[in-house]
Write a protein that holds these residues in place. Sequence first.
Motif, PDB file in Angstrom:
ATOM      1  N   THR A 152       1.222  -1.181  -0.242  1.00  0.00           N
ATOM      2  CA  THR A 152      -0.149  -0.192  -0.283  1.00  0.00           C
ATOM      3  C   THR A 152       0.983   1.281   0.067  1.00  0.00           C
ATOM      4  O   THR A 152       2.140   1.740   0.292  1.00  0.00           O
ATOM      5  CB  THR A 152      -1.100  -0.163   0.881  1.00  0.00           C
ATOM      6  N   PRO A 153       0.684   2.714  -0.367  1.00  0.00           N
ATOM      7  CA  PRO A 153       1.014   4.241  -0.864  1.00  0.00           C
ATOM      8  C   PRO A 153       1.071   4.817   0.596  1.00  0.00           C
ATOM      9  O   PRO A 153       0.149   4.157   1.693  1.00  0.00           O
ATOM     10  CB  PRO A 153       0.308   4.009  -1.233  1.00  0.00           C
ATOM     11  N   TRP A 154       1.974   5.982   0.400  1.00  0.00           N
ATOM     12  CA  TRP A 154       1.647   6.940   1.395  1.00  0.00           C
ATOM     13  C   TRP A 154       0.704   7.529   1.871  1.00  0.00           C
ATOM     14  O   TRP A 154       0.542   8.319   2.709  1.00  0.00           O
ATOM     15  CB  TRP A 154       3.246   7.692   2.093  1.00  0.00           C
ATOM     16  N   LYS A 178       2.407  -4.897   3.923  1.00  0.00           N
ATOM     17  CA  LYS A 178       3.649  -4.103   3.353  1.00  0.00           C
ATOM     18  C   LYS A 178       3.296  -2.492   3.222  1.00  0.00           C
ATOM     19  O   LYS A 178       3.104  -2.055   1.755  1.00  0.00           O
ATOM     20  CB  LYS A 178       4.756  -4.461   2.505  1.00  0.00           C
ATOM     21  N   PRO A 179       2.942  -1.967   4.157  1.00  0.00           N
ATOM     22  CA  PRO A 179       2.859  -0.571   4.021  1.00  0.00           C
ATOM     23  C   PRO A 179       3.873   0.358   3.781  1.00  0.00           C
ATOM     24  O   PRO A 179       5.192  -0.140   3.681  1.00  0.00           O
ATOM     25  CB  PRO A 179       2.172   0.503   5.241  1.00  0.00           C
ATOM     26  N   SER A 180       3.984   1.711   2.967  1.00  0.00           N
ATOM     27  CA  SER A 180       4.954   2.183   2.331  1.00  0.00           C
ATOM     28  C   SER A 180       5.759   2.640   3.064  1.00  0.00           C
ATOM     29  O   SER A 180       5.082   2.764   4.588  1.00  0.00           O
ATOM     30  CB  SER A 180       4.438   3.617   2.038  1.00  0.00           C
ATOM     31  N   THR A 231      -2.570  -1.344  -4.708  1.00  0.00           N
ATOM     32  CA  THR A 231      -2.239   0.418  -4.430  1.00  0.00           C
ATOM     33  C   THR A 231      -0.928   1.158  -4.989  1.00  0.00           C
ATOM     34  O   THR A 231       0.236   0.663  -4.269  1.00  0.00           O
ATOM     35  CB  THR A 231      -2.912   1.340  -3.807  1.00  0.00           C
ATOM     36  N   GLY A 232      -0.963   1.293  -5.906  1.00  0.00           N
ATOM     37  CA  GLY A 232       0.590   2.487  -5.873  1.00  0.00           C
ATOM     38  C   GLY A 232       0.639   2.801  -7.457  1.00  0.00           C
ATOM     39  O   GLY A 232       0.288   3.361  -8.412  1.00  0.00           O
ATOM     40  N   SER A 233       1.738   3.280  -7.774  1.00  0.00           N
ATOM     41  CA  SER A 233       2.182   4.314  -9.320  1.00  0.00           C
ATOM     42  C   SER A 233       2.365   2.620 -10.279  1.00  0.00           C
ATOM     43  O   SER A 233       1.896   1.689 -10.271  1.00  0.00           O
ATOM     44  CB  SER A 233       3.435   4.558  -9.694  1.00  0.00           C
TER      45      SER A 233
END
Length: 482
Positions: A152-154, A178-180, A231-233
């Motif tokens: 996941t992203p920040w 794994k979070p950002s 979720t991210g780029s």
Amino acid sequence: MELSNPALLKSGSLVNGEWLTNDHQFVVENPANGNIVASINEVSHEQVESGIEGASQALAHWQSLNVDERSAILMKWHRLILAAQNDLALIMVAEQGKPMTEAMGEVVYGAKYIQWYAEEARRINGDLMPVNQSGKRGLVLRRPVGVVSAITPWNFPSAMILRKASAALAAGCSFIVKPSELTPLSALALAQLSLDAGIPAGVFNVVVGTNAQAIGELLTTHPAIAKFSFTGSTPVGKKLLQQCASTVKKTSMELGGNAPYIAFEDCDLDVAIKGAMGSKFRNSGQTCVCANRLFVHRSIYSEFVSRLEKKVTELRVGDGHQAEVNIGPLIEQKAIDKVTELVDQAVGLGAKVICGGKQIDGPGNFYQPTIITGVTPDMDIFKTEIFGPVASIIPFDSEDEVIRLANQTEYGLCSYAFTEDMRRVWRLSEKLQFGMVGINEGVLSNPAAPFGGVKESGMGREGGRWGIDDYLETRYVCIGDV
Ligand code: ADP
């Protein structure tokens, strides 16, 4: 940080119900001032492996609970998160920078997914069907896929985890995320509350570390994992999708966007300006659904720009902990550099800065809320996700032209249109090539609705009855000799 429950501030991963330590540490910085918020233990390769194995072993017990039992535990998690709302928001502002009111809102928004899926768990119904052979009966079960891994992203350090975990756990899956590395503290606080709620050891795991590539490789290739949710780029998503192919994992991908926002000549300008402010400047423009290209009909162009300018110049930039602030910092200097480059290039090619347009001096990663006009499709700012507080405005003359321009992108996440013409609403809903269409609305997402994109914005949906499908497999059972 003054928390009413200091136990929510953690310094390492939660795996199999145990808090892990390590000799190596990394620091989390506050983007509003560069101060160190916390020092966190790096997760090791072996610890991630043990988390995946533990999640696999935890499945049997989690799935043996009946739906009332599982739902009750999830509802307790929901209640505890709401009770800790203020602490969770303080942690989020310290590591991510968003204004306190937005952080408070994100905590509630994320928690609502748990409530929604705790209820939806009761409706994981199967099917019975007539088959065309005598003596046989057919039925269809919907079964949990198994161990789910996630990255996941920040930008939404809490909600992006809860959107995934709530559906996965409700379906009967176990979960390792794994979070950002930029925002691990919010994730770890949720992990503490998962233990307090009675989520069994190994069912909800959080691994934190800076070696995203190595952790990511394990989470996308380990054979015990059935499904990966990201979720991210878009570039990172494509790479992870390839990695998942080696063991044919089910995947959900929430990737980048390049949202068009369209204000038609017949729109209610008050509604349109409110929508533009909400969809563009929330989280300082750092959301994948932020309006990235604002198309405004030429007949209302100058009035639109001057009204938007008035609102934008009223925004208060600063540390999100301060009550009057409604625009926080960008996450890191790299993000400012990217925004600066996009704006400077556009200006070099003829775009005009109406307000803002520069980094703010001093500590912290602040960029002025900005409007630029005269943007054209050949500029990078038209093609690229800005991820900053910059409204880039493009005039248009006709509906056909603007639909063509809006669809002129490889992304397909979210789109917005402002009009009072109901026939046009219907046409737009069909012709805009995006997973989500906001009509006279700049903020769409909610737990009952399917959030997700088409084209290179990804696959799968989060939210609503569609969201739980991503964590279920369809199993056909044929009973013979009846
Ligand atoms: P953003 O632009 O939102 O930072 P990223 O895709 O870079 O998007 O990051 C989203 C998440 O993906 C973060 O948790 C980050 O650590 C992780 N990540 C970044 N690069 C990789 C990679 N090569 N492998 C696995 N995870 C990665």
